[in-house]
Write a protein that holds these residues in place. Structure first.
Motif, PDB file in Angstrom:
ATOM      1  N   LYS A   1       0.699  -1.038  -0.009  1.00  0.00           N
ATOM      2  CA  LYS A   1       0.001  -0.072   0.026  1.00  0.00           C
ATOM      3  C   LYS A   1       0.777   1.055  -0.080  1.00  0.00           C
ATOM      4  N   THR A   2       0.332   2.426  -0.260  1.00  0.00           N
ATOM      5  CA  THR A   2       0.937   3.647  -0.482  1.00  0.00           C
ATOM      6  C   THR A   2       0.930   4.295   0.950  1.00  0.00           C
ATOM      7  N   PHE A   3       1.819   5.231   1.071  1.00  0.00           N
ATOM      8  CA  PHE A   3       1.622   6.133   2.325  1.00  0.00           C
ATOM      9  C   PHE A   3       0.385   7.026   2.642  1.00  0.00           C
TER      10      PHE A   3
ATOM     11  N   ILE B   1     -12.247  -3.748  -8.857  1.00  0.00           N
ATOM     12  CA  ILE B   1     -11.287  -4.865  -8.816  1.00  0.00           C
ATOM     13  C   ILE B   1     -11.003  -5.104  -7.282  1.00  0.00           C
ATOM     14  N   THR B   2     -10.744  -4.007  -6.896  1.00  0.00           N
ATOM     15  CA  THR B   2     -10.211  -4.235  -5.053  1.00  0.00           C
ATOM     16  C   THR B   2     -11.441  -4.309  -4.322  1.00  0.00           C
ATOM     17  N   GLY B   3     -12.551  -3.850  -4.676  1.00  0.00           N
ATOM     18  CA  GLY B   3     -13.399  -3.768  -3.448  1.00  0.00           C
ATOM     19  C   GLY B   3     -13.316  -2.570  -2.602  1.00  0.00           C
TER      20      GLY B   3
ATOM     21  N   THR C   1      -2.528   6.738  -5.375  1.00  0.00           N
ATOM     22  CA  THR C   1      -1.600   7.835  -5.112  1.00  0.00           C
ATOM     23  C   THR C   1      -0.243   7.310  -4.985  1.00  0.00           C
ATOM     24  N   ARG C   2       0.519   6.770  -5.845  1.00  0.00           N
ATOM     25  CA  ARG C   2       1.627   5.913  -5.772  1.00  0.00           C
ATOM     26  C   ARG C   2       2.920   6.904  -6.159  1.00  0.00           C
ATOM     27  N   GLN C   3       4.065   6.441  -5.412  1.00  0.00           N
ATOM     28  CA  GLN C   3       5.334   7.490  -5.665  1.00  0.00           C
ATOM     29  C   GLN C   3       6.381   6.607  -6.271  1.00  0.00           C
TER      30      GLN C   3
ATOM     31  N   GLY D   1       1.471  -9.359  -5.881  1.00  0.00           N
ATOM     32  CA  GLY D   1       0.627  -9.159  -4.834  1.00  0.00           C
ATOM     33  C   GLY D   1      -0.553  -9.992  -4.844  1.00  0.00           C
ATOM     34  N   GLY D   2      -1.712  -9.910  -4.021  1.00  0.00           N
ATOM     35  CA  GLY D   2      -2.776 -10.746  -4.139  1.00  0.00           C
ATOM     36  C   GLY D   2      -3.530 -10.732  -5.270  1.00  0.00           C
ATOM     37  N   ARG D   3      -3.611  -9.546  -6.081  1.00  0.00           N
ATOM     38  CA  ARG D   3      -4.347  -9.394  -7.324  1.00  0.00           C
ATOM     39  C   ARG D   3      -3.389  -8.732  -8.268  1.00  0.00           C
ATOM     40  N   PHE D   4      -2.288  -8.222  -8.109  1.00  0.00           N
ATOM     41  CA  PHE D   4      -1.878  -7.455  -9.006  1.00  0.00           C
ATOM     42  C   PHE D   4      -0.088  -7.814  -9.040  1.00  0.00           C
ATOM     43  N   LEU D   5       0.264  -7.486 -10.436  1.00  0.00           N
ATOM     44  CA  LEU D   5       1.848  -7.607 -10.517  1.00  0.00           C
ATOM     45  C   LEU D   5       2.449  -6.274  -9.744  1.00  0.00           C
TER      46      LEU D   5
END
Ligand code: 2M8
Ligand code: MG
Ligand code: MG
Length: 275
Positions: free
Chosen positions: A42-44, A129-131, A142-144, A175-179
């Motif tokens: 997860k992101t900050f 997709i994630t719920g 909001t990814r860095q 990850g659980g759902r994603f690369l």
């Protein structure tokens, strides 16, 4: 103890993101001042809200080990290779995500019909997709440092896609759902850095690290910690962890298994020691 824990599928339920089955154990750890350090993809931005919800106020490791946010109260001194950000010191390991977005763009002519990724998805898509709620999906976007990719092709093409990413200098974690496409950091490297710093600043404490995770992106930390717990997933097979000593696998899935293991490995031995 320092407890490093993955969130989704580990401390939080894979589908509902509920922490309920682990709440009591978390509370007992807090009363014993045993730090629980979220170590997550997860992101900050997401972690600010989640820490509040989990009543955690220690460090967190975000975006699969790309950065560590350390409140000033956690250490005696600012580690030299960190920067100030409000009341936190931040250690970063990774390149900014535009490097990985550029590489993904380069692969679109060949693989573009077989994947999509967060930057190309709307908040509504991520939410579906994630719920996650649309608010939480905005925070997840909001990814860095890295970029989550949703693979929509077959397994054979996925392996070719991962090879192509790697040959361009990216690293890929499941990850659980994603690369997760990012630089070469991982949760293990971040765990080691924080443990080393903690032991340097508190040499009188006999510090042990415990890592808990359910996915491929947890392998590095499960191989690095003094004690490792694979938390069973209702959604996917357990990761292949290359160690035999001090490796445990939970009986139950998700936060139920998390609480069982933390009780057995950390809380019960503490109680027995004080009798
Ligand atoms: C993504 O991370 C999970 C972790 O296992 C995954 O890869 O499936 C990230 O985008 C994260 O930021 C987000 O909160 C999570 C929601 O399921 O998905
Ligand atoms: Mg997980
Ligand atoms: Mg994770």
């Amino acid at each position: 103890w320092l407890i490093f824990t993955d969130l989704d599928g580990t401390l939080l339920d894979h589908d509902t993101y509920s922490v309920a089955p682990a709440k009591d154990t978390l509370h007992q750890l807090a009363t014993k001042h045993i730090p629980v350090i979220p170590t997550t993809s997860k992101t900050f931005a997401e972690m600010k809200a989640i820490n509040k919800n989990l009543n955690l106020n220690g460090p967190c490791i975000v975006e699969n080990g790309a950065a560590i946010h350390i409140p000033h109260t956690f250490l005696k001194q600012k580690p030299t290779d960190t920067r100030w950000q409000g009341n936190m010191w931040v250690k970063t390991f990774s390149n900014q995500k535009r490097v990985w977005l550029e590489i993904l763009n380069q692969l679109k002519p060949e693989f573009g019909d077989k994947f999509t990724h967060f930057d190309a998805m709307s908040v509504g898509d991520v939410s579906n997709i994630t719920g996650l709620s649309t608010h939480d999906a905005t925070l997840a976007k909001t990814r860095q440092f890295g970029e989550p990719v949703l693979w929509q092709g077959d397994e054979k093409d996925k392996l070719r896609f991962i090879d192509a990413l790697k040959s361009k200098g990216a690293s890929v974690l499941h990850g659980g759902r994603f690369l997760h496409v990012s630089g070469h950091g991982d949760k293990g490297q971040a765990l080691k850095w924080l443990c080393d710093e903690y032991r340097r600043q508190f040499p009188e404490q006999d510090t042990h690290s415990l890592a808990l995770g359910d996915g491929g992106n947890d392998i590095a930390m499960l191989e690095t910690a003094d004690v490792a717990v694979i938390v069973r997933s209702p959604a996917h097979s357990p990761p292949t962890v290359n160690r035999t000593h001090q490796l445990h696998v939970t009986r139950s899935t998700g936060p139920v298994g998390w609480a069982e293991s933390v009780n057995e490995l950390v809380l019960t031995p503490l109680k027995e020691a004080t009798w």
